[in-house]
Design an enzyme around this catalytic site. Structure first.
Site, mmCIF file in Angstrom:
data_model
loop_
_atom_site.group_PDB
_atom_site.id
_atom_site.type_symbol
_atom_site.label_atom_id
_atom_site.label_comp_id
_atom_site.label_asym_id
_atom_site.label_seq_id
_atom_site.Cartn_x
_atom_site.Cartn_y
_atom_site.Cartn_z
ATOM 1 N N GLU A 13 -6.635 -7.631 -0.505
ATOM 2 C CA GLU A 13 -7.001 -7.721 0.913
ATOM 3 C C GLU A 13 -8.494 -7.445 1.004
ATOM 4 O O GLU A 13 -8.928 -6.287 0.947
ATOM 5 C CB GLU A 13 -6.240 -6.688 1.771
ATOM 6 C CG GLU A 13 -4.780 -7.003 1.965
ATOM 7 C CD GLU A 13 -4.080 -5.964 2.843
ATOM 8 O OE1 GLU A 13 -4.745 -5.373 3.723
ATOM 9 O OE2 GLU A 13 -2.875 -5.742 2.630
ATOM 10 N N GLU A 18 0.840 -1.205 0.000
ATOM 11 C CA GLU A 18 0.000 0.000 0.000
ATOM 12 C C GLU A 18 0.872 1.251 0.000
ATOM 13 O O GLU A 18 0.692 2.160 0.810
ATOM 14 C CB GLU A 18 -0.951 -0.003 1.206
ATOM 15 C CG GLU A 18 -2.032 -1.042 1.106
ATOM 16 C CD GLU A 18 -3.155 -0.825 2.118
ATOM 17 O OE1 GLU A 18 -2.942 -0.118 3.113
ATOM 18 O OE2 GLU A 18 -4.248 -1.349 1.887
HETATM 19 C C1 GLA Z 1 -3.864 -2.594 5.143
HETATM 20 C C2 GLA Z 1 -2.510 -3.266 5.228
HETATM 21 C C3 GLA Z 1 -2.562 -4.556 6.008
HETATM 22 C C4 GLA Z 1 -3.358 -4.373 7.283
HETATM 23 C C5 GLA Z 1 -4.749 -3.905 6.937
HETATM 24 C C6 GLA Z 1 -5.641 -3.684 8.145
HETATM 25 O O1 GLA Z 1 -4.591 -3.039 4.127
HETATM 26 O O2 GLA Z 1 -1.987 -3.511 3.950
HETATM 27 O O3 GLA Z 1 -1.264 -4.945 6.303
HETATM 28 O O4 GLA Z 1 -2.724 -3.443 8.081
HETATM 29 O O5 GLA Z 1 -4.656 -2.652 6.310
HETATM 30 O O6 GLA Z 1 -5.748 -4.814 8.897
#
Ligand code: GLA
Length: 616
Positions: free
Chosen positions: A270, A194
């Site tokens: 995700e 991210e």
């Molecule tokens: C983001 C991050 C993950 C985690 C999620 C929340 O998407 O990429 O590593 O921190 O948020 O659980």
């Protein structure tokens, strides 16, 4: 904080600097290895695996959050849910807490995890970061990167990139032969994590991509980001696949992805099927029926999915991270159950069953019976037998170093644990206001051995009255860090004291500092008799006939850390919402087990082993 509000906070804060020309379609090697049909490739808006259409039905399972003897069990549960792929991050600081050497043995044998997944019939997606977020201390970066507390991180900085390159040179050679391009189970890898929520330094992303390629990674590479044009632009490279992370209805996020990248497969890397908890907050859960409905919609759209998380886990020891929302520091709890389909202790939840019904329309489920809940211990209660006050054990646990000004933990080569500062205050008699700047995260304050107050980083203006008796008094500060920030821009989060200790605005100097990583407690001299109040270590024995999963509760206790047979289970805190700590069967012994509790404040009258988890 409401669920997913961290995300909203983030979209407002996204870096919108330079925009890149989105030269999609110009990429060759990264999207599809035209001359090598093996492994995962892309044809139009679909994935191919070894040349055949393939939909990724993945689930996140962090090997570093589950005891290695449970890896196979949890992977088989994932298969039973209908998944065909497991996704894991690699947590750099799990392997290399000290700069000297990276460890890939036992629990840290990530290649063994990949092979176990293969044996369980799962493909593997690896997200080696090096930054992983994941509610894990410092987002997976090793603490020693904070020797200089202001060191540039996650960008084109020569020292940072050198450290990453050295780490990748250790890690990636262990994985490259396990790639699907060479007949193994690894089908794809992620570049950074991210990144668009942090920066738009594309030169740094390119550096990571090129380092991975140079180390022999020839699998499909992707960049995952929040589902906004700003995040996608800032955090993607034009020659790599872009994917999005979100919760709930996929329509909006996928429309954003399509707008950014019209001609490639849709992949939610995700899909947040649950959420994590901070200490002092309510416990987060999501409705299983709603989750299943959102998944159904996602799959109807022809997309691929990675459930985040498929399997819950544990922030064992000191590994939990923290968030910073505005100026509020919020430490994450020990459980990483995440309200996942497969719970922290391996239970198949209602969400598991609901999601499985949906997946069954798209895949053939294994025809073996569903695994039962792992065995659990019968309840029992034990009392503390022996104790030792921490302040009496400083010599047994540490060797002091002297510094003029307070020094933060990482500058002393200490990755985790507590840290103690002592100075002799010489001043005219009288009471003055004591104050700390740059505190991570709580400090217990003592004057001539007597507890006189507490500092907390969330109350930076707080002062403690400090009285100098006669000509001098000893000031002790015992600092208790509760996890490094793992997300956002204010990411450099040194522990201990990185600022100043002031008495009526006069800086105190000449400190004796003790590192207390507490990774070896064998020198503690416990004694029976009166149970001291905190901070103190307490020891008891628990007799077990047959090792099985147990859940430890500390009624009446306030805040501390627990070791079961020498293994640091994690923090407990009366703030909740988490009540019990998960103690997997493999940590117990038949017969006598030793439990050590470091309680910072007040001691309860018993410790309970329960048969059921209570995470709020
Ligand atoms: C983001 C991050 C993950 C985690 C999620 C929340 O998407 O990429 O590593 O921190 O948020 O659980």
């Amino acid at each position: 904080m409401t669920q997913f509000s961290r995300r909203r906070f983030l979209s407002a804060a996204i870096v919108t600097g330079a925009s890149v020309g989105v030269a999609l379609g110009s990429g060759r090697t990264a999207f599809a290895q035209a001359d090598n049909p093996r492994g995962l490739t892309i044809r139009g808006d679909e994935f191919l695996l070894d040349g055949e259409p393939f939909r990724i039905l993945a689930g996140a399972f962090h090997y570093f959050r589950t005891h290695p003897k449970d890896w196979r069990d949890r992977l088989l549960r994932m298969r039973a849910m209908g998944l065909n792929t497991v996704e894991t991050y690699v947590a750099w600081n799990f392997h290399q807490p000290y700069e000297e050497k990276a460890d890939f043995t036992g629990w840290r044998d990530v290649a063994a995890f990949v092979r176990t997944a293969d044996e369980a019939g799962l493909k593997v997606i690896v997200r080696p970061g090096p930054y992983i977020c994941a509610e894990w201390d410092f987002g997976g970066l090793p603490a020693w990167l904070l020797k200089d507390k202001d060191a540039p991180l996650r960008r084109s900085d020569p020292a940072y990139e050198r450290a990453v390159d050295d780490w990748f040179a250790e890690l990636l050679p262990r994985l490259v032969d396990l790639q699907a391009t060479r007949g193994g189970p690894i089908i794809a890898m992620q570049v950074e994590n991210e990144y668009g929520s942090y920066d738009d330094d594309h030169a740094h992303l390119e550096h990571l991509r090129d380092t991975m390629r140079a180390q022999g990674v020839d699998s499909l590479l992707f960049c995952s980001n929040g589902a906004t044009q700003e995040a996608l632009r800032a955090g993607s490279l034009p020659d790599l696949l872009s994917t999005v992370n979100f919760a709930g209805d996929p329509t909006g996020p996928f429309a954003e992805l399509r707008k950014f990248q019209p001609d490639k497969p849709l992949f939610c890397t995700e899909f947040w099927d649950g959420w994590f908890d901070h200490w002092g907050e309510r416990h987060h859960t999501t409705d299983p029926a709603q989750t299943a409905a959102d998944v159904a919609k996602l799959l109807e759209a022809g997309a691929s999915i990675n459930f985040y998380m498929a399997v819950g886990g544990t922030n064992f020891g000191w590994s939990a991270g923290a968030n910073l929302t505005g100026s509020a520091y919020q430490p994450t709890v020990t459980s990483y159950d995440y309200d996942s389909p497969i719970s922290e202790s391996g239970e198949l939840t209602e969400k598991f069953h609901k999601v499985r019904e949906v997946l069954a329309k798209y895949t053939t489920l294994p025809d073996t019976p569903l695994p039962a809940t792992p065995r659990r211990m019968p309840p029992q209660r034990v009392a503390v037998r022996e104790s030792v006050p921490l302040m009496d054990a400083l010599d047994a646990l540490s060797t002091p170093v002297r510094h003029t000004a307070p020094v933060h933990m990482e500058a002393l080569g200490q990755p985790y644990g507590l840290i103690h500062y002592r100075t002799r205050v010489r001043a005219p008699q009288g009471t003055k206001a004591l104050r700390i700047t740059g505190l991570g995260d709580r400090a217990l304050v003592f004057s001539d051995g007597k507890r006189i107050g507490t500092f907390d980083r969330n109350q930076p203006d707080h002062t403690v009255d400090f009285t100098v008796a006669d000509t001098s008094s000893t000031l002790d500060l015992l600092v208790d860090p509760t996890g490094r920030i793992n997300f956002g821009h204010n990411f450099n989060d040194p522990k201990g004291i990185s600022g100043k200790v002031l008495l009526d605005d006069q800086e105190l100097s000449d400190w004796e500092i003790r590192r207390l990583p507490l990774d070896n407690l064998s020198a503690l001299k416990f004694a029976s008799g009166n149970t001291p109040t905190g901070p103190a270590f307490h020891r008891t024995r628990i007799h077990v006939d047959t090792p099985a999963d147990g859940f430890l509760a500390f009624p009446g206790w306030d805040k501390g850390m627990v070791w079961l047979n020498g293994f640091a289970l994690g923090r407990y805190w009366s703030l909740g919402p988490q009540v019990t700590l998960y103690a997997p069967s493999h940590l117990w012994r038949r017969g006598r087990n030793e439990l050590v509790v470091l309680e910072m404040e007040r001691t309860g009258d018993r410790i309970e082993v329960r048969s059921e988890p209570d995470i709020g």
